[in-house]
Design a protein around this motif. Sequence first.
Motif, short mmCIF file in Angstrom:
data_model
loop_
_atom_site.label_atom_id
_atom_site.label_comp_id
_atom_site.label_asym_id
_atom_site.label_seq_id
_atom_site.Cartn_x
_atom_site.Cartn_y
_atom_site.Cartn_z
N ASP A 156 94.59 -48.15 -70.59
CA ASP A 156 93.54 -49.12 -70.25
C ASP A 156 92.49 -48.48 -69.34
OD1 ASP A 156 95.12 -50.78 -71.63
OD2 ASP A 156 95.81 -51.97 -69.95
N GLY A 157 91.96 -47.37 -69.79
CA GLY A 157 90.94 -46.68 -69.01
C GLY A 157 89.62 -46.65 -69.75
N ALA A 158 88.69 -45.88 -69.24
CA ALA A 158 87.37 -45.78 -69.87
C ALA A 158 87.45 -44.86 -71.08
CB ALA A 158 86.37 -45.23 -68.86
N PRO A 159 86.63 -45.09 -72.09
CA PRO A 159 86.57 -44.18 -73.23
C PRO A 159 86.17 -42.78 -72.80
CG PRO A 159 85.44 -46.25 -73.72
CD PRO A 159 85.74 -46.25 -72.25
N ARG A 160 86.50 -41.80 -73.61
CA ARG A 160 86.18 -40.42 -73.30
C ARG A 160 84.68 -40.25 -73.07
NH1 ARG A 160 87.58 -38.50 -77.79
NH2 ARG A 160 85.51 -38.01 -78.59
#
Length: 363
Positions: A156-160
Amino acid sequence: MSLVARNKIDVTISLAADVIAAVEILPRVRPPLARLAAGKPASALLEALPHLFTVCAAAQQTALLFAIEAARDEKIMLGTKQRRMILVVAERISELLRGLFVGHPTPNVSAAAIRSLIRGLSVLVSSARPARGSARREAIAQIVAALAALGMPDEDGAPRPGSPFALCIAALDEVDLKSIPIAHSFLSAADDCNITERLLGDDPTFCHCPNLGGRAPETGPWARQMTRDRLWLGRSGAVARLKARIAEIVQLCDWLKSGAHIESAEPGIIESYKLGPGRGAAAVECARGRLYHAVELDPQGQISRFECLAPTEWNFHLRGPLVRNLQGAALTARRHQKAVRAVIESLDPCVGFTLKFRKVDDA
């Protein structure tokens, strides 16, 4: 003659000195489903459903199946329920992705990754049948690889950074409407008993203009995320909903990768309810939010009543989340149309919409 009198939503924004003074919504007019279903065998309605609902057809059929089975007091085998869950989740991923690619500018998208993604989703839907476990595993692996190529985060993090999804979020953030902080209201499985009873109640307007004690709660990926995190106050906007959509795709893919077991599925993804003799209802979490179906069968097993309540009726309610998000927000003349359109698209109506602006006196 067309079954649908007006299959779109009209939104009119009144501006007073670049502040949204009023939001008017003319809702869609749905086909007369209750009248069309009355007196028909349940099998006929099940066959007609994909033609009546081209969006989220699997969720619609699953909701109706569970409602009919509840009305008949039929016991559902765990394997059957699991296959239906997989089908609903596969369709949900597909619809969430459709909203990403259609509703938001997504630069530098790999055509090969998109083709691989579409093939994987197609196989996944067809493999949600008995004895297709190996095909399902291969399809899931293909989907995960395609999403990774598009920059989907592993958790659940930011996209690359620099990926199509990261660029999409950055572009949307430039025009995102900075609405005022408000107390939010979210639809959840805790509301099922109230809603399912009222679907077959005496109020014929409930399916068209629902409310819960005067509330018109939000439903969809962001509402599900906020409910899980128990957050009820704060700013909302197109970027927050876009991030919630991406996070939900990751979570659903993780569930499929882990074996798609019923016990590890999100709570309330499919629920059914016995409402009395010959009466049943069901709720399904689909891409746009919580969907409800309710049926009443006569002694011969024919449908005497059929009602459904779609997520769009909540999100585009006259006092619902779209109005709450926009009311009182300050706009810049250069970007106000993009900002308002982004909020509407973030709520992802299941029909088309029109958007108009008009100036009003400051007073």
